[in-house]
Design a protein around this motif. Sequence first.
Motif, PDB file in Angstrom:
ATOM      1  N   ALA A 263       1.148  -1.255   0.070  1.00  0.00           N
ATOM      2  CA  ALA A 263      -0.030  -0.033   0.080  1.00  0.00           C
ATOM      3  C   ALA A 263       0.891   1.318   0.150  1.00  0.00           C
ATOM      4  CB  ALA A 263      -0.873   0.022   1.284  1.00  0.00           C
ATOM      5  N   LYS A 264       0.327   2.278  -0.508  1.00  0.00           N
ATOM      6  CA  LYS A 264       1.035   3.498  -0.693  1.00  0.00           C
ATOM      7  C   LYS A 264      -0.035   4.644  -0.528  1.00  0.00           C
ATOM      8  CE  LYS A 264       1.983   3.751  -5.604  1.00  0.00           C
ATOM      9  NZ  LYS A 264       2.841   4.046  -6.662  1.00  0.00           N
ATOM     10  N   GLY A 265       0.527   6.027   0.073  1.00  0.00           N
ATOM     11  CA  GLY A 265      -0.426   6.941   0.139  1.00  0.00           C
ATOM     12  C   GLY A 265       0.157   8.110   0.168  1.00  0.00           C
ATOM     13  N   GLU A 266      -0.473   9.256  -0.018  1.00  0.00           N
ATOM     14  CA  GLU A 266       0.140  10.609   0.474  1.00  0.00           C
ATOM     15  C   GLU A 266      -0.977  11.726   0.695  1.00  0.00           C
ATOM     16  OE1 GLU A 266       0.490  12.565  -4.123  1.00  0.00           O
ATOM     17  OE2 GLU A 266       2.057  11.401  -3.054  1.00  0.00           O
ATOM     18  N   THR A 267      -0.912  12.641   1.417  1.00  0.00           N
ATOM     19  CA  THR A 267      -1.845  13.421   1.787  1.00  0.00           C
ATOM     20  C   THR A 267      -1.235  15.025   2.184  1.00  0.00           C
ATOM     21  OG1 THR A 267      -4.014  13.934   2.973  1.00  0.00           O
ATOM     22  CG2 THR A 267      -2.164  12.828   4.110  1.00  0.00           C
ATOM     23  N   GLU A 268      -2.138  15.812   2.625  1.00  0.00           N
ATOM     24  CA  GLU A 268      -1.677  17.045   3.254  1.00  0.00           C
ATOM     25  C   GLU A 268      -2.338  17.163   4.439  1.00  0.00           C
ATOM     26  OE1 GLU A 268      -0.992  20.475   0.882  1.00  0.00           O
ATOM     27  OE2 GLU A 268      -1.307  19.329  -1.034  1.00  0.00           O
ATOM     28  N   LEU A 269      -1.668  17.674   5.499  1.00  0.00           N
ATOM     29  CA  LEU A 269      -2.579  17.780   6.639  1.00  0.00           C
ATOM     30  C   LEU A 269      -2.174  19.011   7.523  1.00  0.00           C
ATOM     31  CD1 LEU A 269      -1.152  16.039   9.891  1.00  0.00           C
ATOM     32  CD2 LEU A 269       0.112  15.440   8.036  1.00  0.00           C
ATOM     33  N   ASN A 270      -3.018  19.524   8.264  1.00  0.00           N
ATOM     34  CA  ASN A 270      -2.930  20.998   8.810  1.00  0.00           C
ATOM     35  C   ASN A 270      -3.416  20.849  10.465  1.00  0.00           C
ATOM     36  OD1 ASN A 270      -2.852  23.366   9.831  1.00  0.00           O
ATOM     37  ND2 ASN A 270      -3.754  24.295   7.833  1.00  0.00           N
ATOM     38  N   ILE A 271      -2.505  21.011  11.131  1.00  0.00           N
ATOM     39  CA  ILE A 271      -3.105  21.009  12.620  1.00  0.00           C
ATOM     40  C   ILE A 271      -3.280  22.227  13.239  1.00  0.00           C
ATOM     41  CG2 ILE A 271      -2.211  20.337  15.087  1.00  0.00           C
ATOM     42  CD1 ILE A 271      -2.436  18.078  13.255  1.00  0.00           C
ATOM     43  N   ALA A 272      -4.592  22.547  13.819  1.00  0.00           N
ATOM     44  CA  ALA A 272      -4.885  23.779  14.207  1.00  0.00           C
ATOM     45  C   ALA A 272      -3.869  24.243  15.170  1.00  0.00           C
ATOM     46  CB  ALA A 272      -6.224  23.701  14.955  1.00  0.00           C
ATOM     47  N   PRO A 273      -3.736  25.703  15.073  1.00  0.00           N
ATOM     48  CA  PRO A 273      -2.920  26.455  15.864  1.00  0.00           C
ATOM     49  C   PRO A 273      -3.031  25.893  17.494  1.00  0.00           C
ATOM     50  CG  PRO A 273      -3.496  27.911  14.312  1.00  0.00           C
ATOM     51  CD  PRO A 273      -4.336  26.563  14.359  1.00  0.00           C
ATOM     52  N   THR A 274      -4.291  25.864  17.643  1.00  0.00           N
ATOM     53  CA  THR A 274      -4.502  25.364  19.319  1.00  0.00           C
ATOM     54  C   THR A 274      -4.696  23.932  19.375  1.00  0.00           C
ATOM     55  OG1 THR A 274      -6.983  25.231  18.589  1.00  0.00           O
ATOM     56  CG2 THR A 274      -6.181  27.395  19.557  1.00  0.00           C
ATOM     57  N   LEU A 275      -3.791  23.300  18.446  1.00  0.00           N
ATOM     58  CA  LEU A 275      -3.639  21.688  18.543  1.00  0.00           C
ATOM     59  C   LEU A 275      -4.836  20.967  18.910  1.00  0.00           C
ATOM     60  CD1 LEU A 275      -0.354  21.796  20.566  1.00  0.00           C
ATOM     61  CD2 LEU A 275      -0.549  21.926  18.201  1.00  0.00           C
ATOM     62  N   ASP A 276      -6.282  21.432  18.558  1.00  0.00           N
ATOM     63  CA  ASP A 276      -7.408  20.742  19.143  1.00  0.00           C
ATOM     64  C   ASP A 276      -8.115  20.151  17.833  1.00  0.00           C
ATOM     65  OD1 ASP A 276      -8.189  23.193  18.105  1.00  0.00           O
ATOM     66  OD2 ASP A 276      -9.338  23.811  19.495  1.00  0.00           O
ATOM     67  N   GLY A 277      -7.379  20.381  16.520  1.00  0.00           N
ATOM     68  CA  GLY A 277      -8.322  19.839  15.388  1.00  0.00           C
ATOM     69  C   GLY A 277      -7.127  19.668  14.271  1.00  0.00           C
ATOM     70  N   ALA A 278      -7.465  19.217  13.401  1.00  0.00           N
ATOM     71  CA  ALA A 278      -6.567  18.647  12.266  1.00  0.00           C
ATOM     72  C   ALA A 278      -7.615  18.723  10.867  1.00  0.00           C
ATOM     73  CB  ALA A 278      -6.006  17.502  12.509  1.00  0.00           C
ATOM     74  N   GLU A 279      -6.909  19.016   9.790  1.00  0.00           N
ATOM     75  CA  GLU A 279      -7.648  18.947   8.588  1.00  0.00           C
ATOM     76  C   GLU A 279      -6.660  17.847   7.764  1.00  0.00           C
ATOM     77  OE1 GLU A 279      -8.976  22.473   6.437  1.00  0.00           O
ATOM     78  OE2 GLU A 279      -8.633  23.523   8.514  1.00  0.00           O
ATOM     79  N   LEU A 280      -7.268  17.263   6.476  1.00  0.00           N
ATOM     80  CA  LEU A 280      -6.770  16.530   5.513  1.00  0.00           C
ATOM     81  C   LEU A 280      -7.225  17.148   4.258  1.00  0.00           C
ATOM     82  CD1 LEU A 280      -6.751  12.782   6.625  1.00  0.00           C
ATOM     83  CD2 LEU A 280      -4.643  14.119   6.875  1.00  0.00           C
ATOM     84  N   LYS A 281      -6.182  16.863   3.092  1.00  0.00           N
ATOM     85  CA  LYS A 281      -6.906  17.344   1.829  1.00  0.00           C
ATOM     86  C   LYS A 281      -6.024  16.611   0.899  1.00  0.00           C
ATOM     87  CE  LYS A 281      -3.932  21.428   0.915  1.00  0.00           C
ATOM     88  NZ  LYS A 281      -4.201  22.952   0.676  1.00  0.00           N
ATOM     89  N   ALA A 282      -6.399  16.219  -0.251  1.00  0.00           N
ATOM     90  CA  ALA A 282      -5.726  15.504  -1.397  1.00  0.00           C
ATOM     91  C   ALA A 282      -5.195  14.205  -0.990  1.00  0.00           C
ATOM     92  CB  ALA A 282      -4.710  16.420  -1.718  1.00  0.00           C
ATOM     93  N   LEU A 283      -6.139  13.479  -0.132  1.00  0.00           N
ATOM     94  CA  LEU A 283      -5.678  12.111   0.233  1.00  0.00           C
ATOM     95  C   LEU A 283      -5.922  11.206  -0.986  1.00  0.00           C
ATOM     96  CD1 LEU A 283      -4.865  10.133   2.335  1.00  0.00           C
ATOM     97  CD2 LEU A 283      -7.431   9.911   2.936  1.00  0.00           C
ATOM     98  N   THR A 284      -4.691  10.315  -0.998  1.00  0.00           N
ATOM     99  CA  THR A 284      -4.931   9.173  -2.063  1.00  0.00           C
ATOM    100  C   THR A 284      -4.318   7.983  -1.412  1.00  0.00           C
ATOM    101  OG1 THR A 284      -2.649   9.579  -3.145  1.00  0.00           O
ATOM    102  CG2 THR A 284      -4.612  10.848  -4.130  1.00  0.00           C
ATOM    103  N   LEU A 285      -4.927   7.002  -1.732  1.00  0.00           N
ATOM    104  CA  LEU A 285      -4.549   5.554  -1.133  1.00  0.00           C
ATOM    105  C   LEU A 285      -4.754   4.561  -2.249  1.00  0.00           C
ATOM    106  CD1 LEU A 285      -3.469   3.721   1.325  1.00  0.00           C
ATOM    107  CD2 LEU A 285      -6.131   3.529   1.775  1.00  0.00           C
TER     108      LEU A 285
END
Length: 727
Positions: A228-250
Motif C-alpha cells: 500500500a502507498k498513499g499521500e496527503t496534506e495535513l494541517n494541525i490547528a494552532p490550538t492543537l485541538d483539530g486537524a484537516e486533511l486534503k488531497a488524500l490518495t491511497l
Amino acid sequence: MKKFLYILLALVLVVVIGIAALLALVDPNQFKPLIAEQVKKNTGRELVISGDIDWRFFPSVGLTLGETEFRNPEGFAEANLVRFSNAELSVAVMPLLSQQLEVGNVSLNDARVFIQTRKDGVSNLDGIGAQASTATSADESAAEQQPQSTTPESSDIAPSQESPAAGWTISLAGVELVNASAVIRDDKTGALTDIEQLNVSLTRFAPGEWAKAAFDVQGKNGELTFTAKGETELNIAPTLDGAELKALTLDAQAADKVNKIESVSLTVDQFRVGDWSALTFSAKGEIPDLAFDAKGETRLKLSADFNLASVEGLSLNSNVKGNALPRPEMKIGLTADASYDVAKGLATLSAFTTQVDEIALDGKASFQTADIPVIRFDVHSDNIDLDAFLGLDKASKAASSKTGSEAPTTGEASGTSTTQAATAVDKSKEPDLSALKTLDIAGKVAIDNFKAANAKVSAVVTELAVKKGVLNLKRFDAKLYGGSINAKATIDANGKLPTYKVTKHIKGVQVQPLLVDVAEFENLAGTGNIDINLSGTGLAETRIRQNIAGTVDINFADGSVYGVNVAEMIREARATLKGKKAEYVKEERKTDFSALTSTMKLGKGVLSTNNLYLASPLLRIDGEGQTNLVSEDIDFTVMTSVVESSQGQGGKDIDELKDLTVPIDVKGNWTEPKFSLNLKELLKRNNELEKKAEREVERGLKKLLGDKADDDKVKDAANKLLKGLFN
C-alpha cells in the motif's frame, strides 16, 4: 559600523569556543550507562546502545544515536522488542530565547518492532512501565502525607506558573521513518502479521500550516501479501485541538493462494470534522469463483463530537463474473444515504435502491450492534422473476428437451444410482438453523409481481421476525391465479430437532393453471379453496414426510378431473353386466363436477381421507383411502353413482344406468396413478344387477344350447361361472 562588526565577530568567537568546549569537555557517550539505568528503572527492560552518541551542530544543535536495542525478557522468539540502526534529532537554540521550539528533522533508520504473545498468554509488552507506575504511586502516597497549604497565596501561584508555557510555538522540520519493519505474532491463535518494509515521510510541520505526508508499506498477514502507498496534506490547528486533511490518495494490492486483489483505491478531496468530504473509491480483483470490478463515490461527514458519521449520495456500481453466481456475469448497483451513531452502535441505511441485473429493490434498513445484533428492514420491489434470475426456466427447458433420449449406458446408470444414493442421504440431513439463535431480525417485504418455481403471484406482502431461535412468519399475503393466499408459520430451532407450524388459507384460486405452472400437472381443474393446518418435527425431507401432522381441507367448485371419464367407465360396466361390448362414441377422458370436497388427515407418514366427495348433475362420487408419504404409493377406492336421467358427457344416453354405483380403484404411485374398475365390488354392491346378469346368462345359454340349457349339469356349470365372475 566597526563596533558592530567587532560585536558580531565576538559572538561568533564565543559560539565557536562554546562548541569547541562542548566537544572537548562533554562526551555524550558517557551518558549511556545513565540512560540505560533509567530505562531499566522505568520499564524493567534492558536498553543496549551499541552505536555512538554524537553531537550535531548543523543546521541546528542535536544528537545522533547509533545502533540501539530495547530487549525482550527471556522466552521470546526474538531478543529485541525494538531495534534501530540510527536516529537523529536536533533543536534550534536561538529560537528558544523567543519561546519557539523548532525541532529539526527527526530521522529513524532500519527500525524493527517485534510483538509476541506466547501460547501461555504472556506478551512481551506485559510489565512495561510497571516499575514507573510503582514509583509514581509511591510519589503520590508521599505527597498525600505532606501537609496541604490552603492559604490564598498558594492557590494564586499555580496559574502564574503555567502561563509561560502558553506562549510557546512548536514546529518540526520533518520526520523520516526509513526501512522500518514490524512483526505481530500471536502463538495462541496462530495469527502472524509481518510488515516487511515501512517508509514514512513528513515535510515541515507546524500548527496552522499545511504539511505533506507520504507512506508506503509492504508485508504479510498469514498467507496474504499486501502493499500500500498513499499521500496527503495535513494541517494541525494552532490550538492543537483539530486537524484537516486534503488531497488524500491511497492505493493498495493484496493476494494469497486463492485471492487476488489487483487494486484498491481511495481518494478524499478534503476532510475536516463537521464538514462534508467527497470520496471516490474502487476495487478490482478475484476471489474463488468470482471476479469483481467495483467503483463508487459518496460524501462523508463526521460530527464535531465524533459520535455521528453520515454518508450521503452513496453510489456503487460493480461488474461481477464467476461460477458462484446465478449467471456467468452480473451487474450490481446501489444508491443510498447512511449514518452510524457511535454511542448507540446503530447503522441506518435510508432511502436505498439496489439493482441486481433486472431485479430492483428499494427501502430502508438498520443494524444495531449488540450481543445479538438487531436488524430491521422494509423492502419493496416492482417485479422479481426468480426463475429467470437463477436460470431455472432455462434449466427446465433443457431438461424437457432431453426427455425421450437414449437410456444411459451401464456406466451412466451406475453413476446415476450413486447420485441418487447421495441424494437419499441428503434428504435425511437437517438444515443448519444455528444462525436463528444469533440474530434479532424483523421486517417487511412487499413485491408487486413475483415468480418462483414457475408460480406467479402478485401483491405479495411478507412480515417476518427472527428472535431467540424462532423464525416467525407473521404474515404472507398474495394474489394468485384469480384468488388469494394468506399464510402464517413458525420454526423453532431451540430443540434437538426443529419444530414447525403452518396455517394457510387459499381462496378462489384457479387450480389447473396453478398446478400446470408449478407441477406440470393438469389433471385437476376448478376454483379451489384450501385450508391447511400442519405441524411437525424435523425439516429434513424424510422427517417432514414421516412426522408431519394436521389437516388439509379442500373445497373445489365447477371443475373437472382429467385422465378418467367416469361416465364412460359406467357404460363399460353396464355393457359388461349385459355380456356385451359398450356401444358409445369415444369421449375426452375427463369427469366434470360442480363440487369436490375432502378433509385430508396427515400423520405417521400417511395422508388419508374418508370423506372424499364429488358432485355433478350426473354423478355422485364418494371416496376413501390413503397414500404413503414416504413410498408415494396410492390406495383409494372411489364409489361413483349415476343419480339423474340425462344425456351423459358426449351426448350418449345413460338413463338406464340411474342408481348404478360403480367402484373405481386408484392405485399405483404419485407419478403414475392407475384407474381401474373393481368388478368384484361392483357386483357385491349391486345385487339386482347380479340377478339380471343370471337371467341374461340363462337366456344366452338357451339361445346357444336350446333344450340342453335346462340340464342340471349345464346349470351347475353356469352357476359356477357366475360365482367366479361375481366373487
